[in-house]
Structures are given as C-alpha cells and as structure tokens.
Design an enzyme around this catalytic site. Structure first.
Site, PDB file in Angstrom:
ATOM      1  NE  ARG A 125      -5.109  -1.511  -4.218  1.00  0.00           N
ATOM      2  CZ  ARG A 125      -4.683  -1.771  -2.903  1.00  0.00           C
ATOM      3  NH1 ARG A 125      -4.026  -1.108  -1.985  1.00  0.00           N
ATOM      4  NH2 ARG A 125      -4.598  -3.090  -2.766  1.00  0.00           N
ATOM      5  CG  ASP A 154      -2.100  -0.987   1.283  1.00  0.00           C
ATOM      6  OD1 ASP A 154      -2.279  -1.532  -0.139  1.00  0.00           O
ATOM      7  OD2 ASP A 154      -2.689  -1.240   2.324  1.00  0.00           O
TER       8      ASP A 154
HETATM    9  P1  FDA Z   1     -14.382   9.729  -3.760  1.00  0.00           P
HETATM   10  O1  FDA Z   1     -13.477   9.878  -2.777  1.00  0.00           O
HETATM   11  O2  FDA Z   1     -14.531  10.819  -4.687  1.00  0.00           O
HETATM   12  O3  FDA Z   1     -15.520   8.827  -3.376  1.00  0.00           O
HETATM   13  C1  FDA Z   1     -16.650   8.405  -4.364  1.00  0.00           C
HETATM   14  C2  FDA Z   1     -17.528   8.119  -3.556  1.00  0.00           C
HETATM   15  O4  FDA Z   1     -17.464   6.741  -3.046  1.00  0.00           O
HETATM   16  C3  FDA Z   1     -18.117   8.792  -2.360  1.00  0.00           C
HETATM   17  O5  FDA Z   1     -19.004   9.845  -2.874  1.00  0.00           O
HETATM   18  C4  FDA Z   1     -18.621   7.896  -1.425  1.00  0.00           C
HETATM   19  O6  FDA Z   1     -20.093   7.819  -1.788  1.00  0.00           O
HETATM   20  C5  FDA Z   1     -18.035   6.536  -1.581  1.00  0.00           C
HETATM   21  N1  FDA Z   1     -16.902   6.225  -0.712  1.00  0.00           N
HETATM   22  C6  FDA Z   1     -15.542   6.718  -1.210  1.00  0.00           C
HETATM   23  N2  FDA Z   1     -14.785   5.948  -0.119  1.00  0.00           N
HETATM   24  C7  FDA Z   1     -15.727   5.738   0.894  1.00  0.00           C
HETATM   25  C8  FDA Z   1     -15.281   5.087   2.161  1.00  0.00           C
HETATM   26  N3  FDA Z   1     -14.353   4.854   2.704  1.00  0.00           N
HETATM   27  N4  FDA Z   1     -16.598   4.845   2.959  1.00  0.00           N
HETATM   28  C9  FDA Z   1     -17.617   4.981   2.707  1.00  0.00           C
HETATM   29  N5  FDA Z   1     -18.049   5.615   1.217  1.00  0.00           N
HETATM   30  C10 FDA Z   1     -16.973   5.915   0.419  1.00  0.00           C
HETATM   31  N6  FDA Z   1      -5.674   5.197  -0.687  1.00  0.00           N
HETATM   32  C11 FDA Z   1      -4.165   5.482  -0.208  1.00  0.00           C
HETATM   33  O7  FDA Z   1      -3.717   6.469  -0.132  1.00  0.00           O
HETATM   34  N7  FDA Z   1      -3.446   4.220  -0.267  1.00  0.00           N
HETATM   35  C12 FDA Z   1      -3.701   3.292  -0.533  1.00  0.00           C
HETATM   36  O8  FDA Z   1      -2.755   2.221  -0.439  1.00  0.00           O
HETATM   37  C13 FDA Z   1      -5.062   2.722  -0.805  1.00  0.00           C
HETATM   38  N8  FDA Z   1      -5.536   1.597  -1.140  1.00  0.00           N
HETATM   39  C14 FDA Z   1      -6.841   1.393  -1.428  1.00  0.00           C
HETATM   40  C15 FDA Z   1      -7.194   0.102  -1.750  1.00  0.00           C
HETATM   41  C16 FDA Z   1      -8.639   0.109  -2.602  1.00  0.00           C
HETATM   42  C17 FDA Z   1      -8.902  -1.240  -3.072  1.00  0.00           C
HETATM   43  C18 FDA Z   1      -9.352   1.179  -2.517  1.00  0.00           C
HETATM   44  C19 FDA Z   1     -10.825   0.883  -3.027  1.00  0.00           C
HETATM   45  C20 FDA Z   1      -8.766   2.501  -2.319  1.00  0.00           C
HETATM   46  C21 FDA Z   1      -7.552   2.559  -1.629  1.00  0.00           C
HETATM   47  N9  FDA Z   1      -7.081   3.702  -1.035  1.00  0.00           N
HETATM   48  C22 FDA Z   1      -6.043   3.762  -0.670  1.00  0.00           C
HETATM   49  C23 FDA Z   1      -8.186   4.823  -0.858  1.00  0.00           C
HETATM   50  C24 FDA Z   1      -8.480   5.611  -1.959  1.00  0.00           C
HETATM   51  O9  FDA Z   1      -7.218   6.501  -2.094  1.00  0.00           O
HETATM   52  C25 FDA Z   1      -9.707   6.727  -1.618  1.00  0.00           C
HETATM   53  O10 FDA Z   1      -9.412   7.300  -0.875  1.00  0.00           O
HETATM   54  C26 FDA Z   1     -11.136   6.002  -1.653  1.00  0.00           C
HETATM   55  O11 FDA Z   1     -11.221   4.955  -2.381  1.00  0.00           O
HETATM   56  C27 FDA Z   1     -12.013   7.159  -2.096  1.00  0.00           C
HETATM   57  O12 FDA Z   1     -12.005   7.446  -3.256  1.00  0.00           O
HETATM   58  P2  FDA Z   1     -12.646   7.098  -4.639  1.00  0.00           P
HETATM   59  O13 FDA Z   1     -11.994   6.847  -5.908  1.00  0.00           O
HETATM   60  O14 FDA Z   1     -13.724   6.194  -3.810  1.00  0.00           O
HETATM   61  O15 FDA Z   1     -13.461   8.569  -4.863  1.00  0.00           O
END
Ligand code: FDA
Length: 313
Positions: free
Chosen positions: A178, A127
C-alpha cells in the site's frame, strides 16, 4: 498545504472536547466497538461494490500478553470474515501485535496471522507506523515473505525520503504494498514536509511502482490530484484491475470512492473498529493537526453529525 493556525488550535484543544462529541465524530470514521458492528459495516460496503480491510483499534500496547490477545482477536476476525463470506482482509499495526516488545515477537505473531489467513485464502496487511519502527517492520515482513508467506504485504509512506530506496531493495521479493502519504509527523531530516513535496514524492513512487507488473499496489489516498495522477498512469499503462486497487479510510470523502468505483476501479475501504476508538481518535487528532482540521471542518459542514445523524455516507 501548510498546517494552519486553525488546525493547530483545534489539535491543541482536543483534551477539552467532551467524550460524547468525540464519539459522534468517531462514529463517522469507526465502524463501532464490536466485531458484529464491523461485519455489518463490511457487508454494507461489499453490497455497494467495495472491498474491505478490517483494523482492530488498540495502539500503545505495552505487554506481550496484550499483543498476544490482539493477535488472538485478529484470528477470530479472520474466522468471522470467512464465516460471513465477506470480501475483507485485515490490517495490523506492528506495535499492537508484538513490535512494542521485539521484532522476534512481531514475527511470531504475524506468522501466526499469515498462516491462519492462508487457510481461508485471505491476506494480512502490516500497517506502517512512525519512523523508529520502519526498519523492523520492513525486515519482518521481508523475512516472512521470503519464507513463503506471500499473503503478507507492506505499507510505504511517500513522506519518507528513504521509501524509493526501500522499494528498490525489495523489488525481487515481488511486493504487495500500500502506498500512502504517511500520517506521522516526521523530522525534516528524513521526511518531506510540504504538501507539494509530499505529492511529488507520491507521484514519483506511483511512476516507479505501477509499471512493475509483478507488484500489486494499493493506492491509498483521498487527495484528488493523487487519485487523478494514478488514474492517468493506470490508463497510460493499460493496467487491469488485478494489478492495483484504490484504498480509502471509512468516512473520509465517500464521494471520491464512489467516483473511483463508478470509473471501474477496485476500491478497498479501511474499516477500524474496537473499544479503543476514543484513544485512537484523540491520538490521530493530537498527532496530526491537519487531521483535526479535516474533522472539525467536516463537523462544521455536517452539523447533523453532532445531533445524531451518524451516517457514514
Ligand atoms: P491529504 O492529507 O492531502 O488529504 C487530502 C484530502 O482528503 C484532505 O484535504 C481532506 O479533505 C481529506 N482527508 C484526508 N485524510 C482525512 C481524514 N483522516 N479525515 C478527514 N478527511 C481527510 N498512514 C500511515 O502512516 N501508515 C499506514 O499504514 C496508513 N494506512 C492507511 C490506509 C489507508 C487505506 C489510507 C487511505 C490511509 C492510510 N494512512 C496510513 C494514512 C495516510 O498516510 C494519510 O495520512 C491520509 O490518507 C491522508 O493523506 P491523503 O493522501 O488522503 O492526502
């Protein structure tokens, strides 16, 4: 999307929320405290057609003894995954397995994990944490991949200005990565701040990465416009599912993962588990007011969560 007053207020009040309520909330996003619970969750997800990555919760490690203990537990997790025939790799936090002490310690423990995972044909995702750790994390994984540990992969964050240059510098190493937006609040000097700028960066990076046939890209997002953009590029390029997968967090927008799976994409679910669930949830909530807002809105939409309905669907 600016961070609203609501989110900031919630985030500032996390310490006041009783632990049992955090526990109910956590039960949606965390598989449980034990490896057995995580395996049960993974089996359910596999049966539903999802791949899994397992994350042992345990951040803020301060001694090497703790980092070595976490590494040893990850070895057991790899053995348990193999024994149960589960389709799951592992995700490890650099500071949890050595970086809190030094990059040399991180390298030693990640090498151990890569070797152990390779024996069962498995994979280790390292990560990405906050920006002070970026250089060391990239360098350690790079050295290990160059030494032949090609069952190791990085995570890159679209929020950081540096990411495109980092990816270009690693192009020859045949990255398995990722791509996420990035969960850490980073200063304006090094990171995009607005929803639109972060999304523009994410799509730009997808456009750079997906055409590179020697790269494997984990598209980690729950944001519909990002998933839609990825699907459009995938279809434009005629990519096959061995070149990419979507990745989502357990409990977050399950309807999106279902839609992606039903459209024929491979989807991997990130399954955190462990006794450190409370610290993990509180830190997530404190670090990112937006996250606090998501969780609270979710609770308001699904009050059953507080009454004992712990369904992750
Ligand atoms: P965005 O933040 O715009 O969210 C889109 C929508 O998704 C929101 O409106 C909400 O409805 C929903 N949502 C998103 N996150 C949510 C949550 N946690 N709880 C509830 N609802 C939520 N980051 C990092 O810095 N280092 C890493 O190694 C990782 N690893 C990682 C693995 C995987 C499999 C995922 C899916 C995510 C990560 N992340 C991460 C976290 C990533 O950087 C990010 O913060 C979140 O996924 C939110 O970003 P979105 O792309 O979902 O968009």
């Amino acid at each position: 999307m600016a961070i609203g007053f609501f989110d900031k207020t919630i985030a500032g009040s996390i310490g006041l929320i009783p632990k049992p309520i955090i526990r109910r909330v956590a039960s949606r996003y965390v598989a449980g405290e034990t490896i057995e619970e995580a395996i049960e969750e993974a089996e359910r997800l596999n049966a539903d057609g999802y791949r899994v990555t397992m994350d042992l919760l345990g951040e803020a490690i301060s001694t090497m003894a703790e980092a070595d203990a976490i590494t040893a537990t990850y070895i057991q997790i790899l053995d348990t995954i193999q024994a149960h025939g589960i389709d799951s790799n592992i995700s490890v936090k650099p500071t949890a397995v050595g970086l809190a002490s030094s990059p040399v310690d991180l390298e030693r423990n990640v090498r151990l994990l890569a070797l152990h995972a390779a024996a069962s044909g498995n994979f280790v995702r390292v990560d990405m944490e906050a920006s002070p750790t970026t250089d060391d994390t990239i360098a350690v994984v790079r050295r290990l991949r160059e030494a032949g540990h090609d069952n190791l992969g990085w995570v890159f964050q679209a929020t950081l200005h540096r990411t495109r240059a980092d990816l270009e510098a690693l192009a020859a190493v045949g990255p398995n990565l990722r791509l996420c937006k990035g969960v850490y609040l980073e200063p304006e000097a090094i990171a995009w701040q607005s929803y639109d700028d972060i999304n523009a960066s994410y799509v730009d990076l997808l456009r750079y990465l997906l055409p590179r046939r020697d790269h494997f890209v984990g598209i980690a997002t729950h944001d519909d416009p990002m998933a839609d953009a990825a699907e459009a590029i995938i279809s434009e390029l005629g990519l096959t599912p061995d070149q990419y997968e979507f990745q989502v967090l357990l409990g977050v927008r399950p309807e999106l993962r279902e839609r992606l799976r039903d459209a024929g994409h491979k989807v991997r679910v990130y399954v955190p588990y462990g006794r450190a669930w409370h610290a993990y949830c509180v830190r997530r909530l404190e670090e990112n007011p937006k996250f606090a807002g998501f969780v609270t809105r979710d609770v308001l939409r699904n009050p059953g969560m507080l009454l004992g309905d712990q369904s992750k669907r």
